[in-house]
Scaffold this motif. Structure first.
Motif, PDB file in Angstrom:
ATOM      1  N   THR A 258       0.822  -1.210   0.000  1.00 36.77           N
ATOM      2  CA  THR A 258       0.000   0.000   0.000  1.00 36.77           C
ATOM      3  C   THR A 258       0.861   1.267   0.000  1.00 36.77           C
ATOM      4  OG1 THR A 258      -0.127   0.100   2.426  1.00 36.77           O
ATOM      5  CG2 THR A 258      -1.835  -1.164   1.298  1.00 36.77           C
ATOM      6  N   ARG A 259       0.266   2.325  -0.504  1.00 34.20           N
ATOM      7  CA  ARG A 259       0.853   3.656  -0.402  1.00 34.20           C
ATOM      8  C   ARG A 259      -0.209   4.673  -0.795  1.00 34.20           C
ATOM      9  NH1 ARG A 259       5.823   5.297  -3.021  1.00 34.20           N
ATOM     10  NH2 ARG A 259       5.199   7.316  -2.268  1.00 34.20           N
ATOM     11  N   SER A 260      -0.055   5.875  -0.293  1.00 40.97           N
ATOM     12  CA  SER A 260      -0.931   6.980  -0.673  1.00 40.97           C
ATOM     13  C   SER A 260      -0.234   7.788  -1.755  1.00 40.97           C
ATOM     14  CB  SER A 260      -1.210   7.883   0.530  1.00 40.97           C
ATOM     15  OG  SER A 260      -1.870   7.163   1.533  1.00 40.97           O
ATOM     16  N   PHE A 261      -1.021   8.466  -2.576  1.00 44.67           N
ATOM     17  CA  PHE A 261      -0.451   9.345  -3.588  1.00 44.67           C
ATOM     18  C   PHE A 261      -1.470  10.421  -3.936  1.00 44.67           C
ATOM     19  CE2 PHE A 261      -2.402   5.755  -5.717  1.00 44.67           C
ATOM     20  CZ  PHE A 261      -3.133   6.326  -6.751  1.00 44.67           C
ATOM     21  N   ASP A 262      -0.976  11.526  -4.449  1.00 44.59           N
ATOM     22  CA  ASP A 262      -1.827  12.649  -4.836  1.00 44.59           C
ATOM     23  C   ASP A 262      -1.962  12.691  -6.350  1.00 44.59           C
ATOM     24  OD1 ASP A 262      -2.198  13.716  -2.199  1.00 44.59           O
ATOM     25  OD2 ASP A 262      -0.136  14.445  -2.295  1.00 44.59           O
ATOM     26  N   ILE A 263      -3.162  12.993  -6.810  1.00 46.17           N
ATOM     27  CA  ILE A 263      -3.398  13.227  -8.232  1.00 46.17           C
ATOM     28  C   ILE A 263      -3.265  14.732  -8.441  1.00 46.17           C
ATOM     29  CG2 ILE A 263      -5.058  13.074 -10.123  1.00 46.17           C
ATOM     30  CD1 ILE A 263      -4.112  10.333  -9.107  1.00 46.17           C
ATOM     31  N   PRO A 264      -2.337  15.174  -9.285  1.00 46.55           N
ATOM     32  CA  PRO A 264      -2.174  16.617  -9.495  1.00 46.55           C
ATOM     33  C   PRO A 264      -3.449  17.253 -10.029  1.00 46.55           C
ATOM     34  CG  PRO A 264      -0.333  15.403 -10.429  1.00 46.55           C
ATOM     35  CD  PRO A 264      -1.373  14.387 -10.045  1.00 46.55           C
ATOM     36  N   ALA A 265      -3.651  18.520  -9.662  1.00 47.58           N
ATOM     37  CA  ALA A 265      -4.795  19.273 -10.172  1.00 47.58           C
ATOM     38  C   ALA A 265      -4.663  19.397 -11.692  1.00 47.58           C
ATOM     39  CB  ALA A 265      -4.852  20.653  -9.520  1.00 47.58           C
ATOM     40  N   ALA A 266      -5.789  19.507 -12.380  1.00 48.00           N
ATOM     41  CA  ALA A 266      -5.773  19.572 -13.843  1.00 48.00           C
ATOM     42  C   ALA A 266      -6.702  20.668 -14.338  1.00 48.00           C
ATOM     43  CB  ALA A 266      -6.213  18.232 -14.425  1.00 48.00           C
ATOM     44  N   ASP A 267      -6.329  21.274 -15.467  1.00 48.69           N
ATOM     45  CA  ASP A 267      -7.165  22.291 -16.093  1.00 48.69           C
ATOM     46  C   ASP A 267      -8.187  21.688 -17.051  1.00 48.69           C
ATOM     47  OD1 ASP A 267      -5.783  24.320 -14.787  1.00 48.69           O
ATOM     48  OD2 ASP A 267      -4.289  24.460 -16.391  1.00 48.69           O
ATOM     49  N   GLY A 268      -7.952  20.461 -17.456  1.00 46.50           N
ATOM     50  CA  GLY A 268      -8.854  19.824 -18.406  1.00 46.50           C
ATOM     51  C   GLY A 268      -8.878  18.329 -18.196  1.00 46.50           C
ATOM     52  N   PRO A 269      -9.539  17.601 -19.085  1.00 47.20           N
ATOM     53  CA  PRO A 269      -9.629  16.143 -18.934  1.00 47.20           C
ATOM     54  C   PRO A 269      -8.259  15.477 -19.091  1.00 47.20           C
ATOM     55  CG  PRO A 269     -10.537  16.844 -21.037  1.00 47.20           C
ATOM     56  CD  PRO A 269     -10.202  18.084 -20.280  1.00 47.20           C
ATOM     57  N   ARG A 270      -8.054  14.455 -18.313  1.00 47.82           N
ATOM     58  CA  ARG A 270      -6.803  13.698 -18.357  1.00 47.82           C
ATOM     59  C   ARG A 270      -7.083  12.239 -18.082  1.00 47.82           C
ATOM     60  NH1 ARG A 270      -2.033  17.238 -15.653  1.00 47.82           N
ATOM     61  NH2 ARG A 270      -2.407  19.077 -16.882  1.00 47.82           N
ATOM     62  N   ARG A 271      -6.241  11.390 -18.628  1.00 46.69           N
ATOM     63  CA  ARG A 271      -6.257   9.965 -18.290  1.00 46.69           C
ATOM     64  C   ARG A 271      -5.234   9.749 -17.193  1.00 46.69           C
ATOM     65  NH1 ARG A 271      -4.869   6.129 -22.748  1.00 46.69           N
ATOM     66  NH2 ARG A 271      -5.498   4.576 -21.258  1.00 46.69           N
ATOM     67  N   VAL A 272      -5.581   8.913 -16.229  1.00 47.13           N
ATOM     68  CA  VAL A 272      -4.659   8.597 -15.145  1.00 47.13           C
ATOM     69  C   VAL A 272      -4.441   7.086 -15.163  1.00 47.13           C
ATOM     70  CG1 VAL A 272      -4.231   8.715 -12.663  1.00 47.13           C
ATOM     71  CG2 VAL A 272      -5.561  10.522 -13.786  1.00 47.13           C
ATOM     72  N   LEU A 273      -3.180   6.687 -15.322  1.00 50.13           N
ATOM     73  CA  LEU A 273      -2.825   5.278 -15.419  1.00 50.13           C
ATOM     74  C   LEU A 273      -1.857   4.909 -14.312  1.00 50.13           C
ATOM     75  CD1 LEU A 273      -1.985   5.220 -19.237  1.00 50.13           C
ATOM     76  CD2 LEU A 273      -4.158   4.611 -18.172  1.00 50.13           C
ATOM     77  N   LEU A 274      -2.053   3.726 -13.735  1.00 50.25           N
ATOM     78  CA  LEU A 274      -1.057   3.142 -12.843  1.00 50.25           C
ATOM     79  C   LEU A 274      -0.342   2.088 -13.669  1.00 50.25           C
ATOM     80  CD1 LEU A 274      -3.005   2.522  -9.503  1.00 50.25           C
ATOM     81  CD2 LEU A 274      -1.446   4.390 -10.064  1.00 50.25           C
ATOM     82  N   ARG A 275       0.972   2.191 -13.750  1.00 48.34           N
ATOM     83  CA  ARG A 275       1.750   1.229 -14.531  1.00 48.34           C
ATOM     84  C   ARG A 275       2.626   0.423 -13.601  1.00 48.34           C
ATOM     85  NH1 ARG A 275       3.303   5.387 -19.277  1.00 48.34           N
ATOM     86  NH2 ARG A 275       1.344   5.179 -20.399  1.00 48.34           N
ATOM     87  N   PHE A 276       2.665  -0.889 -13.835  1.00 46.35           N
ATOM     88  CA  PHE A 276       3.456  -1.805 -13.025  1.00 46.35           C
ATOM     89  C   PHE A 276       4.421  -2.554 -13.930  1.00 46.35           C
ATOM     90  CE2 PHE A 276      -0.527  -1.116 -10.907  1.00 46.35           C
ATOM     91  CZ  PHE A 276      -0.189  -0.989  -9.572  1.00 46.35           C
ATOM     92  N   GLU A 277       5.673  -2.639 -13.512  1.00 46.72           N
ATOM     93  CA  GLU A 277       6.645  -3.424 -14.263  1.00 46.72           C
ATOM     94  C   GLU A 277       6.255  -4.886 -14.233  1.00 46.72           C
ATOM     95  OE1 GLU A 277      11.330  -4.601 -13.980  1.00 46.72           O
ATOM     96  OE2 GLU A 277      10.716  -2.630 -13.287  1.00 46.72           O
ATOM     97  N   SER A 278       5.889  -5.364 -13.047  1.00 44.01           N
ATOM     98  CA  SER A 278       5.391  -6.728 -12.916  1.00 44.01           C
ATOM     99  C   SER A 278       4.952  -6.972 -11.483  1.00 44.01           C
ATOM    100  CB  SER A 278       6.457  -7.758 -13.302  1.00 44.01           C
ATOM    101  OG  SER A 278       7.493  -7.784 -12.359  1.00 44.01           O
ATOM    102  N   VAL A 279       4.152  -7.986 -11.332  1.00 49.59           N
ATOM    103  CA  VAL A 279       3.806  -8.516 -10.017  1.00 49.59           C
ATOM    104  C   VAL A 279       3.848 -10.029 -10.165  1.00 49.59           C
ATOM    105  CG1 VAL A 279       2.380  -6.566  -9.300  1.00 49.59           C
ATOM    106  CG2 VAL A 279       1.328  -8.494 -10.459  1.00 49.59           C
ATOM    107  N   ARG A 280       3.910 -10.722  -9.062  1.00 49.49           N
ATOM    108  CA  ARG A 280       3.980 -12.178  -9.145  1.00 49.49           C
ATOM    109  C   ARG A 280       2.614 -12.761  -8.802  1.00 49.49           C
ATOM    110  NH1 ARG A 280       8.103 -14.878  -5.298  1.00 49.49           N
ATOM    111  NH2 ARG A 280       6.340 -14.812  -3.914  1.00 49.49           N
TER     112      ARG A 280
END
Length: 155
Positions: free
Chosen positions: A96-118
């Motif tokens: 687990t971890r917390s994170f902030d989504i930066p403020a945006a002036d318009g629409p944006r896609r937000v993706l979490l990318r992982f190198e890998s998990v087992r």
């Protein structure tokens, strides 16, 4: 590619935050039922997947008993008591971890990318299932745009 948050308004504008390193917490959920779980491959739409929250609830041991860790890493790196294959750990673990989504002036896609998990991964953001992957050790990403808001803190 380490764990990262990628935010893009267009192909030309991309904001990437690398989340590897410290700042993570890890908890082994030894009470979680997992041996008889059905694996879904390919993964169906999220609404059709079972939701498996922490066995002690979201405010239980996942927050009070988790230990600080770094990513990339393995559960064995932090909890294995017997070296080698005989000491391999099975079951459910929560990174687990917390994170902030930066403020945006318009629409944006937000993706979490992982190198890998087992093995299998269920990705939760703000206690909601946002992604599922069962083919371990390969890169994957989760589009969390519908689950977050610009300027918001995510858990």
């Amino acid at each position: 590619m380490p764990p990262a948050i990628a935010i893009a308004a267009s192909a030309a504008e991309r904001f990437v935050v690398d989340r590897s390193g410290p700042g993570w917490r890890l908890w082994r959920d030894t009470a979680a039922e997992w041996k008889s779980d059905e694996l879904h491959f390919p993964a169906p739409p999220l609404a059709q997947l079972p939701v498996n929250p922490p066995s002690g609830g979201w405010d239980g041991a996942i927050t009070t008993a988790a230990v600080p860790v770094r990513v990339p890493g393995t559960v064995e790196e932090y909890f294995q008591k017997t070296p080698g294959p005989d000491g391999d750990l099975t079951g459910v673990s929560w990174w687990t971890r917390s994170f902030d989504i930066p403020a945006a002036d318009g629409p944006r896609r937000v993706l979490l990318r992982f190198e890998s998990v087992r093995e299998r991964v269920e990705v939760f953001v703000n206690r909601r299932l946002v992604a599922y992957d069962v083919v371990g050790s390969t890169p994957f990403e989760a589009d969390i745009t519908a689950f977050v808001r610009p300027g918001e803190r995510c858990e």
